[in-house]
Write an enzyme that holds these catalytic residues in place. Structure first.
Site: not given
Ligand code: PNW
Length: 455
Positions: A165, A288, A290, A359
């Protein structure tokens, strides 16, 4: 069958060194920018640090037993540069390499493929002291470190992932103040974007120089799937996605990225020859995923663009609208179709590269339950629902022709969730931080059945 995954599809879970290892002063490790940042008063939500985390530096055998029990095909973990090269003079710390070598060998003995991330944000502080990712020398230091790791672990690694990332390591770290070093420079993050791209290209070359062309190389990007106003989405696509994808996979920055950053960035840090260095063939692209964004165009003028702290310099005329629920404990909206849409789009635009979801997962307010027989459970039905729906969405993309080769749940364990510290739990295994006891959640048991049946 539509909801069955191929036998060679890779199921796994993921972690990262600073989030799980602890043992920050052991066996010659030097401080990283995350040690400095997390120890800065007010920098993390409740002052949490990764000093102990899930103590996996000592408990890695227990974690490995969890992976075996789960029946995963692969484990995605990261190697901490501060353990491997703890001083600026390049001397290699064998104890650091020994630690990861033990893990790799134990994984292989258990039939689990090691998927290594070389950089998951724990930059040695001595590089941070020289400007970190604002300094182009950092890219070359990462390449030197990559050669050292590749030489030692060599052909035992299934997949070499250069960066995790880079969006976070640039915009969230130098553009905004949420991640280390937390400088809040707005457009001052663009040099970091470029130096991370450069590091990626140099690191791929370093792996191939040690191991030959057959070494499987990758990078993991957290690509944004934006919904809403088309112009706003196009703007964010340039800043968040194509600022990485285009140099890495096309060997150029989009002209439109230069146009929208007119007056706030002159891109003079891009030196002749850099794009050729960055544009290296990779074998798989990690994504990744989410949640999604909902964007609108504001009535603020496009120029002059703001130079304030921001994760999206060049988009100060774009608004983020509240997303429709339900949301996770991070406040992120749940949008499984977004994963499908993202995979389809990335494949349409960059058809030459196979994809992997490196992820996906959900933070929940997990509660530990002590049963009558003294055993412990965590009933995380929401997480099971989240994972199941995202797997269905991923499978749907595959049946539409997307070459998706693997899927990794974030995370094997509850762990240090960066700015949020221990307040957010992403694990399919619960960690009781008072005792470091690991308790598989219902989602762990569900994922185990899922992997066994692949359906
Ligand atoms: C990812 N955002 O982080 C990372 O690869 C992991 O280490 C982390 O624990 C996981 O997602 C869950 O957060 C992110 O602010 C952190 O958009 C912040 C963001 C996106 C991904």
């Amino acid at each position: 069958m539509e909801n069955t995954f191929p036998q060679d599809f890779v199921f796994g879970t993921a972690t990262a060194s600073y989030q799980i290892e602890g043992a920050v002063n052991e066996d010659g490790r030097c401080p990283s920018i995350w040690d400095t940042f997390s120890h800065t008063p007010g920098a993390t939500l409740a002052g949490d640090t990764g000093d102990v985390a899930t103590d996996s530096y000592h408990r890695w055998r227990e974690d490995l037993a969890l992976l075996k029990d789960l029946g995963v095909d692969a484990y995605r973990f990261s190697i901490a540069m501060p353990r491997i090269m703890p001083t600026p003079n390049g001397v290699v710390n064998d104890k650091g390499l020994d630690f990861y070598e033990r893990i790799v060998d134990a994984l292989l003995e258990s039939g689990i493929k090691p998927v290594v991330t070389l950089y998951h944000w724990d930059l040695p502080q001595y590089l941070g002291d020289e400007g970190g990712w604002l300094n182009r020398k950092t890219a070359y230091a990462l390449a030197d470190y990559t050669s050292v790791v590749a030489k030692r672990l060599g052909d035992r690694i299934d997949t070499w992932t250069t960066l995790n990332e880079p969006w976070c390591s640039s915009y969230l770290s130098y553009g905004a103040k949420e991640h280390a070093p937390g400088l809040g420079l707005g457009p001052g993050a663009f040099p970091a974007v470029h130096h991370l791209n450069l590091a990626h290209g140099l690191m791929v070359q370093a792996v191939r120089a040690e191991l030959g062309e057959s070494a499987k190389c990758s990078v993991t990007l957290n690509l944004a799937l934006n919904r809403g106003d088309a112009d706003a989405c196009h703007r964010l696509d340039l800043i968040s996605n194509r600022a990485f994808l285009d140099p890495m996979l096309r060997g150029r920055y989009p002209d439109e990225l230069f146009a929208i950053t007119k007056g706030i960035c002159d891109w003079s840090f891009v030196q002749p020859g850099d794009l050729e260095q960055i544009h290296q063939p990779i074998d798989v692209l990690g994504i990744n995923y989410y949640s999604t964004n909902l964007l609108a165009m504001s009535d603020r003028p496009q120029f002059p663009q703001s130079t304030e702290a921001s994760t999206a310099p060049g988009a100060s005329d774009v608004d983020w609208l509240p997303t429709e629920g339900p949301h996770t404990d991070m406040g992120w909206n749940i949008d499984p179709d977004g994963l499908h849409d993202l995979l389809v789009r990335v494949h349409d635009n960059y058809p030459e590269v196979p994809l992997m979801v490196t992820e996906n997962g959900m933070a929940c307010k997990d509660q530990l339950v002590v049963n009558d027989d003294g055993s412990k459970s965590v009933h995380d039905a929401d997480r099971i629902d989240y994972l199941q729906r995202h797997l269905v969405a991923a499978r749907r993309a595959m049946s539409e022709g997307v070459p998706l080769t693997g899927y990794f749940v974030w995370s094997l364990l509850d762990n240090f969730e960066w700015y949020f510290g221990y307040a957010k739990r992403f694990g399919i295994t619960y960690v009781d931080y008072a005792t470091q006891e690991r308790i598989p959640k219902d989602s762990f048991l569900w994922y185990r059945n899922f992997i066994a049946s692949r359906a």
